[in-house]
Design a protein around this motif. Sequence first.
Motif, PDB file in Angstrom:
ATOM      1  N   ASP A 169       0.800  -1.224   0.000  1.00 19.24           N
ATOM      2  CA  ASP A 169       0.000   0.000   0.000  1.00 19.24           C
ATOM      3  C   ASP A 169       0.834   1.275   0.000  1.00 19.24           C
ATOM      4  N   GLY A 170       2.160   1.148   0.001  1.00 18.78           N
ATOM      5  CA  GLY A 170       3.003   2.329  -0.063  1.00 18.78           C
ATOM      6  C   GLY A 170       3.068   3.086   1.249  1.00 18.78           C
ATOM      7  N   VAL A 171       2.929   2.351   2.382  1.00 13.11           N
ATOM      8  CA  VAL A 171       2.962   2.979   3.707  1.00 13.11           C
ATOM      9  C   VAL A 171       4.054   2.292   4.529  1.00 13.11           C
ATOM     10  N   THR A 172       4.105   2.581   5.828  1.00 15.30           N
ATOM     11  CA  THR A 172       5.113   1.951   6.685  1.00 15.30           C
ATOM     12  C   THR A 172       4.604   0.628   7.237  1.00 15.30           C
ATOM     13  N   PHE A 173       3.438   0.649   7.891  1.00 13.39           N
ATOM     14  CA  PHE A 173       2.814  -0.567   8.408  1.00 13.39           C
ATOM     15  C   PHE A 173       1.360  -0.606   7.959  1.00 13.39           C
ATOM     16  N   ILE A 174       0.877  -1.814   7.669  1.00 12.21           N
ATOM     17  CA  ILE A 174      -0.500  -1.994   7.231  1.00 12.21           C
ATOM     18  C   ILE A 174      -1.165  -3.049   8.115  1.00 12.21           C
ATOM     19  N   THR A 175      -2.424  -2.826   8.466  1.00 13.50           N
ATOM     20  CA  THR A 175      -3.134  -3.756   9.336  1.00 13.50           C
ATOM     21  C   THR A 175      -4.516  -4.047   8.771  1.00 13.50           C
ATOM     22  N   SER A 176      -5.029  -5.234   9.090  1.00 18.00           N
ATOM     23  CA  SER A 176      -6.389  -5.611   8.717  1.00 18.00           C
ATOM     24  C   SER A 176      -7.065  -6.213   9.942  1.00 18.00           C
ATOM     25  N   LEU A 177      -8.155  -5.608  10.382  1.00 18.78           N
ATOM     26  CA  LEU A 177      -8.866  -6.001  11.589  1.00 18.78           C
ATOM     27  C   LEU A 177     -10.219  -6.594  11.216  1.00 18.78           C
ATOM     28  N   MET A 178     -10.452  -7.837  11.624  1.00 15.41           N
ATOM     29  CA  MET A 178     -11.754  -8.446  11.371  1.00 15.41           C
ATOM     30  C   MET A 178     -12.821  -7.811  12.252  1.00 15.41           C
ATOM     31  N   ILE A 179     -13.935  -7.441  11.624  1.00 17.72           N
ATOM     32  CA  ILE A 179     -15.083  -6.890  12.336  1.00 17.72           C
ATOM     33  C   ILE A 179     -16.229  -7.900  12.344  1.00 17.72           C
ATOM     34  N   ASP A 229     -24.815 -19.290   1.455  1.00 21.94           N
ATOM     35  CA  ASP A 229     -26.208 -19.445   1.058  1.00 21.94           C
ATOM     36  C   ASP A 229     -26.529 -18.315   0.104  1.00 21.94           C
ATOM     37  N   ALA A 230     -26.689 -18.645  -1.168  1.00 20.87           N
ATOM     38  CA  ALA A 230     -26.876 -17.615  -2.197  1.00 20.87           C
ATOM     39  C   ALA A 230     -28.197 -16.877  -2.056  1.00 20.87           C
ATOM     40  N   THR A 231     -29.101 -17.361  -1.229  1.00 23.57           N
ATOM     41  CA  THR A 231     -30.393 -16.692  -1.070  1.00 23.57           C
ATOM     42  C   THR A 231     -30.381 -15.662   0.056  1.00 23.57           C
ATOM     43  N   ALA A 232     -29.254 -15.551   0.781  1.00 22.22           N
ATOM     44  CA  ALA A 232     -29.180 -14.650   1.931  1.00 22.22           C
ATOM     45  C   ALA A 232     -28.053 -13.650   1.742  1.00 22.22           C
ATOM     46  N   PRO A 233     -28.144 -12.478   2.388  1.00 31.20           N
ATOM     47  CA  PRO A 233     -27.057 -11.491   2.292  1.00 31.20           C
ATOM     48  C   PRO A 233     -25.737 -12.078   2.784  1.00 31.20           C
ATOM     49  N   ALA A 234     -24.650 -11.651   2.136  1.00 29.01           N
ATOM     50  CA  ALA A 234     -23.318 -12.149   2.495  1.00 29.01           C
ATOM     51  C   ALA A 234     -22.329 -10.996   2.432  1.00 29.01           C
ATOM     52  N   HIS A 235     -21.533 -10.835   3.492  1.00 29.22           N
ATOM     53  CA  HIS A 235     -20.531  -9.777   3.473  1.00 29.22           C
ATOM     54  C   HIS A 235     -19.421 -10.051   4.478  1.00 29.22           C
ATOM     55  N   ARG A 236     -18.304  -9.372   4.268  1.00 28.59           N
ATOM     56  CA  ARG A 236     -17.134  -9.420   5.155  1.00 28.59           C
ATOM     57  C   ARG A 236     -16.781  -7.987   5.519  1.00 28.59           C
ATOM     58  N   ASP A 237     -16.763  -7.680   6.813  1.00 26.14           N
ATOM     59  CA  ASP A 237     -16.451  -6.335   7.305  1.00 26.14           C
ATOM     60  C   ASP A 237     -15.066  -6.335   7.930  1.00 26.14           C
ATOM     61  N   VAL A 238     -14.212  -5.422   7.484  1.00 24.58           N
ATOM     62  CA  VAL A 238     -12.881  -5.275   8.063  1.00 24.58           C
ATOM     63  C   VAL A 238     -12.564  -3.788   8.192  1.00 24.58           C
ATOM     64  N   LEU A 239     -11.585  -3.502   9.051  1.00 29.08           N
ATOM     65  CA  LEU A 239     -11.007  -2.156   9.144  1.00 29.08           C
ATOM     66  C   LEU A 239      -9.549  -2.268   8.751  1.00 29.08           C
ATOM     67  N   VAL A 240      -9.196  -1.628   7.655  1.00 25.37           N
ATOM     68  CA  VAL A 240      -7.790  -1.551   7.235  1.00 25.37           C
ATOM     69  C   VAL A 240      -7.235  -0.218   7.714  1.00 25.37           C
ATOM     70  N   VAL A 241      -6.124  -0.290   8.454  1.00 26.64           N
ATOM     71  CA  VAL A 241      -5.504   0.912   8.996  1.00 26.64           C
ATOM     72  C   VAL A 241      -4.048   0.954   8.511  1.00 26.64           C
ATOM     73  N   ALA A 242      -3.677   2.067   7.901  1.00 26.45           N
ATOM     74  CA  ALA A 242      -2.330   2.252   7.347  1.00 26.45           C
ATOM     75  C   ALA A 242      -1.591   3.296   8.163  1.00 26.45           C
ATOM     76  N   PHE A 243      -0.434   2.927   8.687  1.00 24.86           N
ATOM     77  CA  PHE A 243       0.413   3.832   9.461  1.00 24.86           C
ATOM     78  C   PHE A 243       1.624   4.236   8.624  1.00 24.86           C
ATOM     79  N   THR A 244       1.840   5.542   8.502  1.00 18.94           N
ATOM     80  CA  THR A 244       3.005   6.060   7.787  1.00 18.94           C
ATOM     81  C   THR A 244       3.795   6.954   8.739  1.00 18.94           C
ATOM     82  N   ALA A 245       5.073   6.660   8.894  1.00 19.66           N
ATOM     83  CA  ALA A 245       5.908   7.457   9.777  1.00 19.66           C
ATOM     84  C   ALA A 245       6.049   8.857   9.241  1.00 19.66           C
ATOM     85  N   ARG A 246       5.893   9.847  10.130  1.00 23.72           N
ATOM     86  CA  ARG A 246       6.049  11.233   9.734  1.00 23.72           C
ATOM     87  C   ARG A 246       7.523  11.555   9.526  1.00 23.72           C
TER      88      ARG A 246
END
Length: 246
Positions: A169-179, A229-246
């Motif tokens: 992602d062109g940053v210093t550290f990258i994180t992915s948090l399952m919600i 189950d194709a007849t029901a809503p389906a989704h994946r929620d995550v929070l991606v947080v990118a840290f870039t050193a100043r």
Amino acid sequence: MNNRTSAPLAPTAPASAVRALAGPGGHLMPARELSALLGVGPADWARFGAHWDALTLDTHMADGGTYRFRRYGQFDVDAATGTLTRLPHAPYLQESTINPLNGGVERHFDPLTDEFAADPLLRALLLAMAAVFTAVDDTTDWNVKLHPYRITAGDDQTGQPAPEGRHRDGVTFITSLMINRVNVAGGESAVFTDSGEELLTTTLTDPGDLLLGDDRRTLHSVTPLHPLDATAPAHRDVLVVAFTAR
């Protein structure tokens, strides 16, 4: 939310996370460990996860997909003082060399809601992450970009958490948090060295499962999503947080 807030310093960075990021460059922190670090429980994760119902459609997908919902915002974080400063809303820009699918243009997303930005779990999370990254990188001043995502899947459209494929992602550290995961299969996350060696592979499942990576030395990917189950809503929620050193 006030644009600038401060509080006691974040908990001491877990030694296992610091070792892994300083060494190979990737680390999985299970939900039980992160929850203990933040001092939160299931009710806190449920409250925090409700913010994902307010995400809006990403209309900038160059592949024409309508499977991604998101918002976007930035903070400055001072790990030395425990100060978070919410920055004015602005477009999001990645170079096309970093993101060949959607890079090279300003993308205008709806801002983070005030309720999301003020959530105490978010504050604790950002300070805990900053403590880890400061212990690795000996930097206390961070620019932090937040990307809450909901990726949907259905019979008519495969959900693509990482449509650009294996990438950084062109940053210093990258994180992915399952919600949350609702009625989906797939979504396996992997972290690789620049030479293509697989460092770790995992499927984030529980609210609070956290994947961290040194974005300067690793690449990451996530496999597509399909509904159980194709007849029901389906989704994946995550929070991606990118840290870039100043």
